[in-house]
Design a protein around this motif. Sequence first.
Motif, PDB file in Angstrom:
ATOM      1  N   LEU A 142       4.199  20.586  -1.289  1.00 48.67           N
ATOM      2  CA  LEU A 142       2.886  21.040  -0.835  1.00 48.67           C
ATOM      3  C   LEU A 142       1.769  20.323  -1.591  1.00 48.67           C
ATOM      4  CD1 LEU A 142       1.423  23.181   0.977  1.00 48.67           C
ATOM      5  CD2 LEU A 142       1.382  24.645  -1.054  1.00 48.67           C
ATOM      6  N   THR A 143       1.942  20.169  -2.896  1.00 45.71           N
ATOM      7  CA  THR A 143       0.928  19.482  -3.699  1.00 45.71           C
ATOM      8  C   THR A 143       0.789  18.024  -3.269  1.00 45.71           C
ATOM      9  OG1 THR A 143       1.338  20.931  -5.585  1.00 45.71           O
ATOM     10  CG2 THR A 143       0.258  18.831  -6.040  1.00 45.71           C
ATOM     11  N   ALA A 144       1.920  17.365  -3.024  1.00 48.25           N
ATOM     12  CA  ALA A 144       1.873  15.976  -2.574  1.00 48.25           C
ATOM     13  C   ALA A 144       1.115  15.871  -1.253  1.00 48.25           C
ATOM     14  CB  ALA A 144       3.286  15.422  -2.422  1.00 48.25           C
ATOM     15  N   LEU A 145       1.366  16.799  -0.346  1.00 53.37           N
ATOM     16  CA  LEU A 145       0.684  16.771   0.950  1.00 53.37           C
ATOM     17  C   LEU A 145      -0.820  16.963   0.794  1.00 53.37           C
ATOM     18  CD1 LEU A 145       3.228  18.831   3.059  1.00 53.37           C
ATOM     19  CD2 LEU A 145       2.744  16.381   3.275  1.00 53.37           C
ATOM     20  N   HIS A 146      -1.220  17.843  -0.110  1.00 57.65           N
ATOM     21  CA  HIS A 146      -2.652  18.047  -0.335  1.00 57.65           C
ATOM     22  C   HIS A 146      -3.286  16.800  -0.950  1.00 57.65           C
ATOM     23  CE1 HIS A 146      -3.687  22.357   0.525  1.00 57.65           C
ATOM     24  NE2 HIS A 146      -2.387  22.344   0.735  1.00 57.65           N
TER      25      HIS A 146
ATOM     26  N   ALA B 255       0.172  20.078   6.857  1.00 57.57           N
ATOM     27  CA  ALA B 255       1.437  19.501   7.333  1.00 57.57           C
ATOM     28  C   ALA B 255       2.599  20.480   7.264  1.00 57.57           C
ATOM     29  CB  ALA B 255       1.765  18.236   6.543  1.00 57.57           C
ATOM     30  N   LEU B 256       2.490  21.515   6.431  1.00 59.58           N
ATOM     31  CA  LEU B 256       3.486  22.588   6.394  1.00 59.58           C
ATOM     32  C   LEU B 256       2.825  23.863   6.906  1.00 59.58           C
ATOM     33  CD1 LEU B 256       5.263  22.054   2.935  1.00 59.58           C
ATOM     34  CD2 LEU B 256       5.999  21.274   5.194  1.00 59.58           C
ATOM     35  N   PRO B 257       3.535  24.680   7.685  1.00 61.59           N
ATOM     36  CA  PRO B 257       2.929  25.891   8.264  1.00 61.59           C
ATOM     37  C   PRO B 257       2.601  26.940   7.203  1.00 61.59           C
ATOM     38  CG  PRO B 257       5.273  25.804   8.759  1.00 61.59           C
ATOM     39  CD  PRO B 257       4.924  24.492   8.132  1.00 61.59           C
ATOM     40  N   TRP B 258       1.328  27.362   7.157  1.00 65.18           N
ATOM     41  CA  TRP B 258       0.829  28.301   6.150  1.00 65.18           C
ATOM     42  C   TRP B 258       1.660  29.576   6.112  1.00 65.18           C
ATOM     43  CZ3 TRP B 258      -1.026  33.223   5.601  1.00 65.18           C
ATOM     44  CH2 TRP B 258      -1.876  33.504   4.519  1.00 65.18           C
ATOM     45  N   ASP B 259       1.928  30.162   7.277  1.00 68.17           N
ATOM     46  CA  ASP B 259       2.606  31.454   7.309  1.00 68.17           C
ATOM     47  C   ASP B 259       4.035  31.370   6.811  1.00 68.17           C
ATOM     48  OD1 ASP B 259       3.213  29.913   9.508  1.00 68.17           O
ATOM     49  OD2 ASP B 259       3.363  31.600  10.908  1.00 68.17           O
ATOM     50  N   ARG B 260       4.745  30.303   7.163  1.00 71.41           N
ATOM     51  CA  ARG B 260       6.128  30.158   6.701  1.00 71.41           C
ATOM     52  C   ARG B 260       6.191  29.939   5.193  1.00 71.41           C
ATOM     53  NH1 ARG B 260       9.541  25.816   9.578  1.00 71.41           N
ATOM     54  NH2 ARG B 260      11.034  26.669   8.080  1.00 71.41           N
ATOM     55  N   VAL B 261       5.256  29.173   4.672  1.00 76.24           N
ATOM     56  CA  VAL B 261       5.233  28.945   3.222  1.00 76.24           C
ATOM     57  C   VAL B 261       4.974  30.261   2.479  1.00 76.24           C
ATOM     58  CG1 VAL B 261       4.012  27.793   1.340  1.00 76.24           C
ATOM     59  CG2 VAL B 261       4.519  26.535   3.446  1.00 76.24           C
ATOM     60  N   VAL B 262       3.968  31.000   2.914  1.00 73.56           N
ATOM     61  CA  VAL B 262       3.634  32.267   2.261  1.00 73.56           C
ATOM     62  C   VAL B 262       4.785  33.256   2.381  1.00 73.56           C
ATOM     63  CG1 VAL B 262       2.128  34.287   2.377  1.00 73.56           C
ATOM     64  CG2 VAL B 262       1.153  31.981   2.508  1.00 73.56           C
TER      65      VAL B 262
ATOM     66  N   PRO C 216       0.829  -1.210   0.000  1.00 73.94           N
ATOM     67  CA  PRO C 216       0.000   0.000   0.000  1.00 73.94           C
ATOM     68  C   PRO C 216       0.863   1.260   0.000  1.00 73.94           C
ATOM     69  CG  PRO C 216       0.064  -0.956   2.196  1.00 73.94           C
ATOM     70  CD  PRO C 216       0.758  -1.931   1.289  1.00 73.94           C
ATOM     71  N   LEU C 217       0.257   2.360  -0.354  1.00 75.57           N
ATOM     72  CA  LEU C 217       0.951   3.641  -0.326  1.00 75.57           C
ATOM     73  C   LEU C 217       1.249   4.013   1.124  1.00 75.57           C
ATOM     74  CD1 LEU C 217       1.894   6.052  -2.104  1.00 75.57           C
ATOM     75  CD2 LEU C 217      -0.329   7.099  -1.623  1.00 75.57           C
ATOM     76  N   ALA C 218       2.524   4.311   1.412  1.00 74.96           N
ATOM     77  CA  ALA C 218       2.955   4.623   2.780  1.00 74.96           C
ATOM     78  C   ALA C 218       2.697   6.093   3.082  1.00 74.96           C
ATOM     79  CB  ALA C 218       4.428   4.269   2.952  1.00 74.96           C
ATOM     80  N   VAL C 219       1.450   6.445   3.275  1.00 78.47           N
ATOM     81  CA  VAL C 219       1.038   7.846   3.383  1.00 78.47           C
ATOM     82  C   VAL C 219       1.790   8.586   4.479  1.00 78.47           C
ATOM     83  CG1 VAL C 219      -0.890   9.378   3.907  1.00 78.47           C
ATOM     84  CG2 VAL C 219      -1.238   7.413   2.388  1.00 78.47           C
ATOM     85  N   GLU C 220       1.782   8.065   5.683  1.00 84.71           N
ATOM     86  CA  GLU C 220       2.398   8.770   6.808  1.00 84.71           C
ATOM     87  C   GLU C 220       3.899   8.946   6.598  1.00 84.71           C
ATOM     88  OE1 GLU C 220       0.770  10.279   9.078  1.00 84.71           O
ATOM     89  OE2 GLU C 220      -1.172   9.486   8.408  1.00 84.71           O
ATOM     90  N   LYS C 221       4.557   7.963   6.037  1.00 80.39           N
ATOM     91  CA  LYS C 221       5.995   8.068   5.774  1.00 80.39           C
ATOM     92  C   LYS C 221       6.283   9.136   4.724  1.00 80.39           C
ATOM     93  CE  LYS C 221       7.567   5.017   8.631  1.00 80.39           C
ATOM     94  NZ  LYS C 221       8.449   5.418   9.761  1.00 80.39           N
ATOM     95  N   HIS C 222       5.424   9.226   3.720  1.00 84.09           N
ATOM     96  CA  HIS C 222       5.627  10.254   2.696  1.00 84.09           C
ATOM     97  C   HIS C 222       5.411  11.645   3.279  1.00 84.09           C
ATOM     98  CE1 HIS C 222       6.140   7.080  -0.069  1.00 84.09           C
ATOM     99  NE2 HIS C 222       4.869   6.793  -0.268  1.00 84.09           N
TER     100      HIS C 222
END
Length: 311
Positions: free
Chosen positions: A45-49, A56-63, A8-14
């Motif tokens: 970011l796209t992979a996480l979505h 999983a990544l902080p919105w403010d730091r990314v922006v 199966p796809l290792a979601v949490e590890k990815h």
Amino acid sequence: MATSSEQPLAVEKHVEYIQDLDNHDGDLEYWYTEHLRLSGLYWGLTALHLLRHPAALPWDRVVDFVLSCQHANGGFGSAPGHDAHMLYVVSAVQILATLDALHVLDDRGVKGGRDQVAQFIRELQDPITGTFFGDEWGETDTRFLYGALNALSLLGRLDAVDLDAAVRHVRACENVDGGYGVSPGAESHAGQTFTCLGALAIARRLHLVDRDRIGRWLSERQIEGGGLNGRPEKREDVCYGWWVLASLAMVDRLHWIDGERLQSFILECQDADAGGIADRPGDVVDVFHTVFGIAGLSLLGYRDLEPVDPV
């Protein structure tokens, strides 16, 4: 689509793998890849979505990082201090659109906000051929044309450029086999075919495409083992699980390849212990192949993934 016998796809590890990517600034490799930083952020970011972990990544730091890459002319570089380029403009716009944060371009970006970004893109269109330069130095590529239309469509500014001229250039890149090259007369390539079909889709001109002809060429990209290649006589690569599949989806020919075999190939390329997906089984993982492997699985209807727009 899934079979009981495959891993199966290792979601949490990815998710953990992507979260950890920015924690290696003491490594030489981290700085060797600085020219990919903004695009790498978009891929992660796209992979996480798609994995349904959008926070999983902080919105403010990314922006904040995206805005730190912007130039006064509206363009974006790959990292702070790097020259502005079309590839990083589209990555920046895609990141902000994904985060529902395009408003920060007006609130905190350079003077002119979204209009200034559109102006940067408009000035890179070649008035003679209709294609787009990547930057002020004049290199052309259908990737830049697609990127320009993608970013402008997200900004709601497609009227800023000559869309008819861009479409004419895309059509000039079509070959007799149905595929598209980087420029008129260039060899057909799956990556360039995606950019050209994507540009036509954004421009609402997919009716100009011979869907059966391009569908045949794209379906021939599947080779023994289930993976897809980018052109004849080349090895399979996970990233073509996106470029080829998305192109087939745009022309309603996704069913012309063996999806189960491709899914198995992609899953064989993941590191189920440490996270990430590689180009081929046993190779070193990276964020580029991780996002396009996951996006390919999404197009195949893999369970518990967010649906992805092929354009």
